[in-house]
Design a protein around this motif. Structure first.
Motif, PDB file in Angstrom:
ATOM      1  N   GLU A  56       0.383   5.766   5.461  1.00  0.00           N
ATOM      2  CA  GLU A  56       1.468   6.711   5.163  1.00  0.00           C
ATOM      3  C   GLU A  56       2.561   6.043   4.344  1.00  0.00           C
ATOM      4  N   GLN A  57       2.879   4.796   4.673  1.00  0.00           N
ATOM      5  CA  GLN A  57       3.891   4.066   3.898  1.00  0.00           C
ATOM      6  C   GLN A  57       3.438   3.880   2.455  1.00  0.00           C
ATOM      7  N   LEU A  58       2.151   3.543   2.262  1.00  0.00           N
ATOM      8  CA  LEU A  58       1.623   3.361   0.915  1.00  0.00           C
ATOM      9  C   LEU A  58       1.663   4.676   0.144  1.00  0.00           C
ATOM     10  N   GLY A  59       1.273   5.784   0.800  1.00  0.00           N
ATOM     11  CA  GLY A  59       1.326   7.075   0.134  1.00  0.00           C
ATOM     12  C   GLY A  59       2.733   7.428  -0.311  1.00  0.00           C
ATOM     13  N   ARG A  60       3.708   7.178   0.551  1.00  0.00           N
ATOM     14  CA  ARG A  60       5.101   7.500   0.195  1.00  0.00           C
ATOM     15  C   ARG A  60       5.634   6.564  -0.885  1.00  0.00           C
ATOM     16  N   ARG A  61       5.172   5.318  -0.890  1.00  0.00           N
ATOM     17  CA  ARG A  61       5.602   4.413  -1.954  1.00  0.00           C
ATOM     18  C   ARG A  61       5.063   4.905  -3.299  1.00  0.00           C
ATOM     19  N   PRO A 116       1.621  -2.821 -11.482  1.00  0.00           N
ATOM     20  CA  PRO A 116       1.861  -4.189 -10.991  1.00  0.00           C
ATOM     21  C   PRO A 116       2.774  -4.219  -9.774  1.00  0.00           C
ATOM     22  N   GLU A 117       3.826  -3.416  -9.809  1.00  0.00           N
ATOM     23  CA  GLU A 117       4.798  -3.395  -8.714  1.00  0.00           C
ATOM     24  C   GLU A 117       4.160  -2.964  -7.391  1.00  0.00           C
ATOM     25  N   ILE A 118       3.402  -1.862  -7.416  1.00  0.00           N
ATOM     26  CA  ILE A 118       2.855  -1.344  -6.150  1.00  0.00           C
ATOM     27  C   ILE A 118       1.718  -2.213  -5.628  1.00  0.00           C
ATOM     28  N   LEU A 119       0.946  -2.816  -6.505  1.00  0.00           N
ATOM     29  CA  LEU A 119      -0.148  -3.671  -6.034  1.00  0.00           C
ATOM     30  C   LEU A 119       0.388  -4.934  -5.361  1.00  0.00           C
ATOM     31  N   VAL A 120       1.376  -5.549  -5.958  1.00  0.00           N
ATOM     32  CA  VAL A 120       1.958  -6.756  -5.366  1.00  0.00           C
ATOM     33  C   VAL A 120       2.584  -6.422  -4.013  1.00  0.00           C
ATOM     34  N   GLN A 121       3.316  -5.293  -3.938  1.00  0.00           N
ATOM     35  CA  GLN A 121       3.941  -4.892  -2.685  1.00  0.00           C
ATOM     36  C   GLN A 121       2.897  -4.560  -1.618  1.00  0.00           C
ATOM     37  N   THR A 122       1.805  -3.936  -2.037  1.00  0.00           N
ATOM     38  CA  THR A 122       0.753  -3.576  -1.087  1.00  0.00           C
ATOM     39  C   THR A 122       0.119  -4.817  -0.470  1.00  0.00           C
ATOM     40  N   LYS A 123      -0.082  -5.825  -1.290  1.00  0.00           N
ATOM     41  CA  LYS A 123      -0.635  -7.079  -0.772  1.00  0.00           C
ATOM     42  C   LYS A 123       0.285  -7.676   0.290  1.00  0.00           C
ATOM     43  N   GLU A 124       1.574  -7.628   0.057  1.00  0.00           N
ATOM     44  CA  GLU A 124       2.540  -8.133   1.032  1.00  0.00           C
ATOM     45  C   GLU A 124       2.531  -7.277   2.300  1.00  0.00           C
ATOM     46  N   ASP A 125       2.371  -5.964   2.125  1.00  0.00           N
ATOM     47  CA  ASP A 125       2.365  -5.062   3.275  1.00  0.00           C
ATOM     48  C   ASP A 125       1.157  -5.299   4.179  1.00  0.00           C
ATOM     49  N   LEU A 126       0.007  -5.621   3.593  1.00  0.00           N
ATOM     50  CA  LEU A 126      -1.174  -5.917   4.407  1.00  0.00           C
ATOM     51  C   LEU A 126      -0.886  -7.071   5.368  1.00  0.00           C
ATOM     52  N   GLU A 127      -0.208  -8.083   4.864  1.00  0.00           N
ATOM     53  CA  GLU A 127       0.135  -9.221   5.720  1.00  0.00           C
ATOM     54  C   GLU A 127       1.182  -8.828   6.756  1.00  0.00           C
ATOM     55  N   ALA A 128       2.181  -8.039   6.327  1.00  0.00           N
ATOM     56  CA  ALA A 128       3.248  -7.647   7.246  1.00  0.00           C
ATOM     57  C   ALA A 128       2.723  -6.794   8.405  1.00  0.00           C
ATOM     58  N   TRP A 129       1.736  -5.934   8.121  1.00  0.00           N
ATOM     59  CA  TRP A 129       1.176  -5.073   9.167  1.00  0.00           C
ATOM     60  C   TRP A 129       0.033  -5.757   9.926  1.00  0.00           C
ATOM     61  N   HIS A 179       6.552   8.013  -8.651  1.00  0.00           N
ATOM     62  CA  HIS A 179       6.114   9.143  -9.482  1.00  0.00           C
ATOM     63  C   HIS A 179       4.593   9.231  -9.579  1.00  0.00           C
ATOM     64  N   GLY A 180       3.921   8.795  -8.506  1.00  0.00           N
ATOM     65  CA  GLY A 180       2.469   8.886  -8.456  1.00  0.00           C
ATOM     66  C   GLY A 180       2.011   9.958  -7.487  1.00  0.00           C
TER      67      GLY A 180
END
Length: 484
Positions: free
Chosen positions: A426-431, A376-389, A436-437
């Motif tokens: 790259e940011q998503l991979g590092r997140r 849940p945490e990474i999916l919500v953050q990823t959605k926000e990142d799409l808008e930010a980028w 621990h993924g």
């Protein structure tokens, strides 16, 4: 964010043309004749159009064609080709259906592409042992068609009709993995031609046991090796009984968080779900348009259950209770085969549905995987990142095992947008690593994720991989430039 925009390290296509000229001409006429002596003149090509067809997969990585393409007919020819190339210092690039997404078939140093698709026999079927032996040209759909009257099937389904040995080479998975596992769980034995031309049977010749404690796990070493250690010329695969009954469903949610938390709760409740796929609202709108669905445009789960009629009734009821508790609605149940097929065809066509959102653009797919609790945490953050980028993209994933994809739509004529896509990935991979993924749940490392692999496994892990590579391929000629 601006500090992350640096010159691209990916070998992405450029605005000057998708396919580079390659290194054709490096192979002497005598060497090409030697190739023809092994497989026959009709099965060797140095034509530019053929080489270009074999110099890229479905990824964004720039086409880098081999110097020649050969089509062996049997394992003996593969062995002779490998020995010939290796003895002359010529790189070897295995090729299946070309459906990979990480540039795994790009001939970064030229060389000979060995196309294995004409080795397409099902060599041995053992229904009582739930196993089958296939050559590298057999695709998953062809195998399941062959098995149709046996009451068995092979469930690993990455979407594309990929070759089964290619799926082993990339460690593929897909929509059924939450119930049936990935290729790593379903490969019992491999026949591999090593760079020297020697043949290796990773579990012993002809063996098809379900478990063993005998020595090192050589099968596991080659599953996911991406053609960098040898050429897989046969695979012994684990089969599964066709379920008595199947039912599929879709349901919508008010938020991404609610949809993904429902997934976690369903798994925690030990519901043996066969498929559980997440599609965000952008993806659902794209699927509605492309596949002529009429689903609610909202974060959505696609589910499927396998078992007896009685077991399915219980699974469906428990799942529906959990989903309603998390605010799910717009339930749609599909029991008939035609209706289920239409639903899953839409899911499998998500890539093309996404591309249709920006005609003329190319697609790039990420594939991180995290522990279920962090999803849940990474999916919500990823959605926000799409808008930010400021990127156009959809989110779809095999959330039952913590794996999801962002399908990013990129204008190949816009270098700045390409940089933003790279920085986002790259940011998503590092997140994912921070949670621990892993940087890749199923597509593999290929050309673009080598730095992330180092960050994932560490210096000692990377050096161990290099030592294994050097032992099996001391001249570094097996699919060079990939993974390490």
């Amino acid at each position: 964010m601006a500090s992350l925009l640096r010159p691209a390290s990916w070998a992405l296509f450029s605005s000057r043309g998708y396919c580079s000229r390659g290194t054709q001409g490096r192979l002497s006429a005598g060497f090409v004749e030697a190739l023809k002596a092994v497989v026959g003149s009709p099965h060797v090509s140095t034509a530019a159009v053929v080489r270009e067809q074999h110099g890229h997969d479905e990824s964004m990585h720039r086409c880098q064609p081999p110097d020649a393409v050969v089509w062996p007919q049997d394992v003996e020819q593969v062995s002779r080709l490998a020995a010939l190339c290796y003895g002359q210092g010529v790189p070897i690039i295995p090729f299946g259906t070309g459906t990979g997404l990480e540039g795994g078939v790009c001939a970064v140093q030229g060389g000979v592409c060995i196309n294995l698709t004409r080795m397409d026999r099902i060599l041995e079927l053992n229904p009582e042992d739930f196993s089958v032996v296939v050559e590298p040209g057999v695709t998953r759909k062809a195998l399941n068609t062959h098995l149709r009257d046996c009451g068995l099937w092979f469930p690993v389904d990455p979407g594309a009709d990929a070759s089964l040995c290619g799926m082993a080479a990339t460690g593929a998975s897909g929509t059924n993995s939450v119930r049936y596992g990935t290729m790593r769980d379903n490969v019992l034995n491999l026949e591999v031609v090593l760079p020297s031309g020697q043949r290796l049977h990773t579990a012993g010749r002809g063996r098809r046991f379900r478990k063993s404690a005998a020595g090192y796990n050589l099968t596991g070493l080659f599953v996911g090796s991406e053609g960098t250690l040898g050429l897989i010329t046969a695979a012994t695969l684990r089969l599964h009984p066709v379920p008595e009954a199947t039912v599929a469903a879709t349901c919508a949610f008010p938020t991404i968080q609610a949809a993904v938390e429902s997934t976690v709760h369903i798994l925690q409740a030990a519901v043996p779900v066969a498929r559980i796929e997440f599609l965000d609202e952008v993806m659902m709108e794209a699927c509605n348009r492309h596949s002529k669905l009429n689903c609610c445009v909202a974060p959505t789960l696609f589910l499927e259950f396998h078992g007896s009629e009685q077991a399915l009734a219980e699974q469906v009821q428990r799942t529906e209770d959990i989903i309603r508790h998390n605010g799910g609605s717009h339930f749609s149940w599909a029991k008939e085969a035609e209706e289920r097929s239409r639903l899953w065809a839409a899911r499998h066509n998500a890539w093309y549905a996404s591309l249709a959102l920006r005609p003329g653009c190319k697609g790039y797919s990420t594939d991180v995987c995290v522990p279920i609790s962090r999803l849940p945490e990474i999916l919500v953050q990823t959605k926000e990142d799409l808008e930010a980028w400021r990127l156009t993209g959809t989110i779809v994933g095999h959330v039952g095992d913590g794996n999801f994809h962002c399908i990013l739509l990129v204008d190949p004529e816009d270098p700045e947008e390409l940089l933003r896509v790279q920085a986002f990935a790259e940011q998503l991979g590092r997140r994912a690593l921070a949670l621990h993924g892993t940087c890749t749940g199923e597509h593999g490392i290929g050309l673009g994720k080598r730095q992330l692999l180092l960050e994932e496994v560490g210096v000692v892990g990377m050096e161990t991989m290099r030592q294994l590579k050097a032992t099996l391929d001391p001249r570094g000629l097996m699919n060079p430039g990939k993974v390490l």
